[in-house]
Design an enzyme around this catalytic site. Structure first.
Site, short mmCIF file in Angstrom:
data_model
loop_
_atom_site.label_atom_id
_atom_site.label_comp_id
_atom_site.label_asym_id
_atom_site.label_seq_id
_atom_site.Cartn_x
_atom_site.Cartn_y
_atom_site.Cartn_z
N ASN A 1 -60.33 27.67 -37.49
CA ASN A 1 -61.49 28.55 -37.24
C ASN A 1 -60.99 29.98 -37.31
OD1 ASN A 1 -63.61 30.01 -36.23
ND2 ASN A 1 -63.55 29.13 -34.17
N TRP A 2 -61.31 30.63 -38.41
CA TRP A 2 -60.78 32.00 -38.62
C TRP A 2 -61.54 33.05 -37.82
CZ3 TRP A 2 -58.69 33.34 -44.21
CH2 TRP A 2 -57.51 32.62 -44.41
N LYS A 3 -62.65 32.66 -37.20
CA LYS A 3 -63.44 33.63 -36.41
C LYS A 3 -63.71 34.87 -37.26
CE LYS A 3 -61.59 31.45 -32.35
NZ LYS A 3 -61.14 31.52 -30.97
N HIS B 1 -69.93 26.96 -30.55
CA HIS B 1 -68.62 27.46 -30.10
C HIS B 1 -68.79 28.33 -28.85
CE1 HIS B 1 -64.86 29.67 -30.03
NE2 HIS B 1 -64.36 28.68 -30.72
N GLU C 1 -67.53 31.04 -27.99
CA GLU C 1 -67.71 32.48 -28.21
C GLU C 1 -69.15 32.80 -28.58
OE1 GLU C 1 -64.37 32.93 -30.85
OE2 GLU C 1 -63.03 32.66 -29.14
N GLU D 1 -63.28 22.10 -25.99
CA GLU D 1 -62.51 23.34 -25.92
C GLU D 1 -62.74 24.03 -24.58
OE1 GLU D 1 -61.69 25.11 -30.07
OE2 GLU D 1 -63.72 25.67 -29.54
N GLY E 1 -57.57 31.18 -26.95
CA GLY E 1 -56.94 32.48 -27.20
C GLY E 1 -56.11 33.02 -26.05
N SER F 1 -55.72 27.25 -27.82
CA SER F 1 -54.29 27.59 -27.84
C SER F 1 -53.40 26.48 -28.40
CB SER F 1 -53.83 28.01 -26.44
OG SER F 1 -54.51 29.18 -26.03
N GLY G 1 -57.74 28.15 -33.63
CA GLY G 1 -58.15 29.52 -33.93
C GLY G 1 -56.98 30.35 -34.44
N GLY G 2 -56.37 31.10 -33.54
CA GLY G 2 -55.31 32.04 -33.90
C GLY G 2 -54.24 31.46 -34.81
#
Ligand code: PGA
Length: 251
Positions: free
Chosen positions: A9-11, A92, A94, A162, A168, A207, A228-229
Site C-alpha cells: 500500500n503505497w499510500k 483503511h 487512515e 490492522e 507506521g 509495521s 505500507g512503508g
C-alpha cells in the site's frame, strides 16, 4: 490451503520516477509463484504502473460507492478498472481517521468494487485507546459485521486486520496477540458466511518489515500481509515477498 497474499500500500507516495520500483517488485513477484503479490498505488499511478507491472496486479487504495455522479474528487470502480486496477483496498484506518469513513461506507465501497469486477481488501482494526481498554475483540467483530459485503467469497474478498496503533509506528502486537485477533476474525467470518469463511484470506498489517515478516506470516490464520512503508522500494519489499514464500513452503 489459502495461498498467501502480500499486498503493498503505497499510500500518498509515488510518482512516475518510482515506476522502476514497480518493475522490480513485479520481477520478484513473478519469481515467487508460491505467493500472490499485489501493489496498491495512488490513483494517478494506476495506469502507468499497470503498463509496466506485467502480471503483478495493480490496485487502488479507495473507491467511491456510486457508479458515477456529482462527487467532486472521487473515483468510481469502473474508472479504476479502466485505468488498469484489478483490486482496491477499502476501509483503511487512515480513511476512517482522515475522511471519517465508517464500516458502513466500507461495506458500500466493497459492494461497488465487486459489482465492477474488482477484488477487495477490506480493512479492520482497533485504535490504541480501544486496544488499551481491552475492546479490540469487540471492535473488530463489529467492524466485520458492519462492513462485510453481501456475497463475500474467497475469490474476490480478502480481510486485513490492522491494529491502528501498529500502522507506521514500528510497533507490532505479539505473535500471540496476532494469532488471537486473527482467530477472532475467522470465527466472526464463519458465523456470518459459514464454510466460505475458511477460504477467505486474513492479512496482518501494521509495521511489517523484512525483519518480522517470517514469524508473523507463520502464525495460524495469517494469510499474508498488507505492507505500507516497507513496500515503497523493491529493496525493502522483496525480502517480505521472499519471507512469505518461505513461510508458505514450510506450511
Ligand atoms: P505500515 O502500514 O506497514 O507502514 O505500518 C500498513 C498499512 O497501513 O497498510
Amino acid at each position: 490451503m489459502r495461498r498467501k497474499l502480500v499486498a503493498g500500500n503505497w499510500k500518498m507516495h509515488g510518482l512516475r520516477a518510482q515506476l522502476n520500483e514497480v518493475e522490480a517488485i513485479a520481477t520478484s513477484a513473478a519469481a515467487n509463484p508460491l505467493v500472490e503479490v499485489a501493489l496498491c498505488v495512488p490513483f494517478t499511478l494506476i495506469a502507468p504502473a499497470a503498463a509496466v507491472a506485467g502480471t503483478l496486479p495493480i490496485g487502488a487504495q479507495d473507491v467511491h460507492e456510486a457508479e458515477s455522479g456529482a462527487h467532486t474528487g472521487c473515483v468510481s470502480a469502473a474508472m479504476l478498472r479502466e485505468a488498469g486496477a484489478t483490486l482496491t483496498i477499502v476501509g483503511h484506518s487512515e480513511r476512517r481517521a482522515d475522511q471519517h469513513e465508517t464500516s458502513h461506507d466500507a461495506w458500500a465501497k466493497a459492494a461497488a468494487a465487486h459489482r465492477a469486477g474488482l477484488k477487495v481488501i477490506l480493512c479492520c482494526g482497533e485504535t490504541e485507546a480501544e486496544h488499551n481498554a481491552g475492546r479490540a475483540e469487540r471492535i473488530v467483530q463489529s467492524q466485520i459485521e458492519k462492513s462485510l459485503p453481501d456475497g463475500a467469497s474467497p475469490d474476490w474478498l480478502t480481510l486485513a486486520y490492522e491494529p491502528r496503533w501498529a500502522i507506521g509506528t514500528g510497533r507490532t502486537p505479539s505473535l500471540d496477540q496476532i494469532e488471537s485477533m486473527h482467530a477472532i476474525a475467522r470465527a466472526k467470518l464463519r458465523m456470518m458466511i459459514g464454510e466460505a469463511a475458511d477460504g477467505i484470506r486474513i492479512l496482518y498489517g501494521g509495521s511489517v518489515t523484512a525483519a518480522n515478516a517470517e514469524p508473523i506470516l507463520s502464525v495460524e490464520n495469517v494469510d499474508g500481509a498488507l505492507v505500507g512503508g516497507a513496500s515503497l522500494t523493491a529493496a525493502r519489499f522483496v525480502p517480505i515477498i521472499e519471507a512469505a514464500a518461505m513461510a508458505s513452503a514450510r506450511n
